[in-house]
Design an enzyme around this catalytic site. Structure first.
Site, PDB file in Angstrom:
ATOM      1  N   HIS A  22      -3.964  -4.489  -0.678  1.00 24.18           N
ATOM      2  CA  HIS A  22      -3.709  -5.133   0.612  1.00 24.18           C
ATOM      3  C   HIS A  22      -3.817  -6.650   0.487  1.00 24.18           C
ATOM      4  O   HIS A  22      -4.919  -7.189   0.589  1.00 24.18           O
ATOM      5  CB  HIS A  22      -4.732  -4.654   1.645  1.00 24.18           C
TER       6      HIS A  22
ATOM      7  N   GLU B 239      -3.042  -8.828   2.632  1.00 26.55           N
ATOM      8  CA  GLU B 239      -3.475  -9.391   3.922  1.00 26.55           C
ATOM      9  C   GLU B 239      -4.978  -9.237   4.151  1.00 26.55           C
ATOM     10  O   GLU B 239      -5.515  -9.773   5.117  1.00 26.55           O
ATOM     11  CB  GLU B 239      -2.667  -8.769   5.073  1.00 26.55           C
TER      12      GLU B 239
ATOM     13  N   CYS C 203       0.847  -1.199   0.000  1.00 21.93           N
ATOM     14  CA  CYS C 203       0.000   0.000   0.000  1.00 21.93           C
ATOM     15  C   CYS C 203       0.881   1.247   0.000  1.00 21.93           C
ATOM     16  O   CYS C 203       1.697   1.415  -0.902  1.00 21.93           O
ATOM     17  CB  CYS C 203      -0.980  -0.048   1.180  1.00 21.93           C
TER      18      CYS C 203
END
Lengths: 255, 204
Positions: free
Chosen positions: B184, B186, B80
């Site tokens: 992202h 995750e 990011c």
């Protein structure tokens, strides 16, 4: 790119998930950790967790608890409830929350600006609670009880100006009714701002989500659609399958 | 061990959890030593460019990161805002970036007629470039984005993936052992797990 479909989970004072009707009449729907795990398996676009009594009870967010929630989420998580300042928000972002949702603090342009400057606009959403009073839309505060004389379009423009990156447009009158969003409210606010508008309040089935996107929302959110089934509000945690989502988005020409 | 650089910005917790879920140990550090003996480095980041860059400078970890990356050839993944910091500068601020990748970050300015909203928050399909190591060919790659600024690579050879906003946006970069993703992983379910696994297994 595709519009998001977002389950909204409400936490009561005892950290149980509930679903409300007109911001009252709470029905227990489950344990937050179990529900989040189910939503992981269903590959939910994004999840929004709101502590609905934090502001009223003067509670600040509990970073330890939110950290446990965020640890379970393999999807973006936004969190609201009692967040007022950069000091409140810092530990929330540190534990892996993507976005904070401001309720009461959303009316404070200085606070919104400070949060957007610290964390970026994309991390700051403001929830605007709306009620229809004598044919006019008005912004409501304190869980819908205090109606102001501000109209939602004016408030939405102001929070965008202050730096909010997203507006959650919540229709208090339709909360838990499951008969659809108010398209006029959504389209008037969506047309007035450049930031994404998330429709919330009133949806009860997938076709309602479709209507919300048609009305101009960038994302559609609901509690009821994803936790209830049937007329009697039986609890069932659900989320549309990927093929169903693709078909739905094709219907609105948004896939 | 996979080492996530904690300089007070971003969400190291979520990354650790996903690595654990897919079977790798990961640790969080704000110290030089673990950076220098890491197997892989992750540079997370959220928020405003200047604030993050300033924090990274204040952490005094930049010389260790440079030693790890350029001398020891440890792979690093910027996530990011962590990807944008890899570039030279950003329109969002005045502080210089790390300058490890020949790229500048600019505000996203879609044609108003497109009705596209900024910040872009949501899921998008990523188109990999033929040499991209982070993505598998022929596999759906869908990720969660949230950003108002986009990186633009000077050298197209550094672009590992794009997604279509009103124009293709450089959303994954790869330059020797330096990698970056705008999205992202995750927070992107199994798509993100696959990408993180590729970073661990294929980045060297």
């Amino acid at each position: 790119m595709r519009p998001r479909i977002i389950p909204v989970l409400l936490l009561d004072s005892r950290r149980r998930l509930v679903k409300t009707r007109h911001f009252g009449d709470e029905v227990y729907v489950g344990d937050p950790f179990n529900v989040i795990r189910i939503f992981n398996e269903k590959e939910v676009d994004e999840i929004c967790v709101l502590d609905i009594n934090a502001s009223i009870e003067g509670r600040r967010p509990d970073a330890g608890f939110i950290s446990e929630l965020a640890s379970e989420c393999f999807m973006p998580l936004s969190y609201g409830g009692g967040v007022r300042s950069v000091a409140d928000a810092t530990p929330i972002f540190a534990v892996g929350v993507e976005k904070i949702v401001l309720g009461r603090a959303g009316a404070d342009a200085v606070a919104v600006r400070a949060l957007a400057d610290s964390f970026g606009s994309q991390a700051v959403a403001v929830c605007i609670d709306c009620r229809r009073i004598n044919n006019d839309w008005r912004v409501a505060l304190d869980r819908g009880r205090a109606v102001t004389d501000v109209d939602p379009v004016t408030r939405a423009s102001a929070v965008e100006q202050a730096g909010a990156g997203e507006i959650i447009l919540q229709n208090v009158d339709r909360d838990g009714e499951r008969r659809g969003y108010d398209a006029e409210l959504i389209s008037s606010v969506s047309a007035a701002v450049d930031v994404p508008v998330v429709a919330l309040g009133g949806a009860g089935e997938l076709s309602h989500l479709e209507d919300g996107l048609r009305a101009g929302a960038s994302a559609v959110a609901s509690g009821s659609v994803f936790v209830f089934i049937g007329r009697l509000r039986a609890v069932l945690i659900t989320y549309p399958s990927q093929p169903d989502i693709v078909a739905l988005l094709e219907q609105v020409g948004a896939s | 061990m996979i080492t996530i650089v904690n300089y007070g910005v971003g969400n190291p917790g979520a990354l650790v959890n996903m690595f654990e879920f897919i079977g790798y140990d990961a640790r969080i550090t704000d110290q030089a030593e673990p950076i220098l003996d890491a197997s892989h480095l992750i540079l997370p980041g959220v928020g405003a460019f200047d604030a993050a860059m300033q924090r990274l400078k204040n952490s005094r970890l930049i010389p260790s990161l440079e030693k790890a990356i350029f001398d020891r050839k440890i792979p690093l993944l910027g996530v990011c805002l962590g990807m944008q910091l890899l570039g030279r500068r950003s329109e969002e601020g005045v502080t210089e970036g790390l300058g490890w990748i020949a790229a500048d970050t600019v505000r996203m300015r879609p044609d108003p007629a497109s009705r596209l909203k900024v910040p872009f928050m949501g899921w998008a399909y990523v188109q990999r470039t033929p040499a991209a190591r982070l993505f598998d060919a022929g596999v759906e790659s869908r990720f969660y984005f949230t950003h108002s600024y986009q990186m633009r690579c000077e050298d197209q050879a550094d672009v590992a993936g794009t997604y279509k906003f009103d124009e293709p946006v450089d959303c994954a970069v790869q330059h020797n052992n330096i990698y970056g993703v705008q999205f992202h992983p995750e927070k992107s379910h199994r798509y993100g797990m696959r990408l993180l696994r590729n970073f661990v297994e294929k980045s060297r």
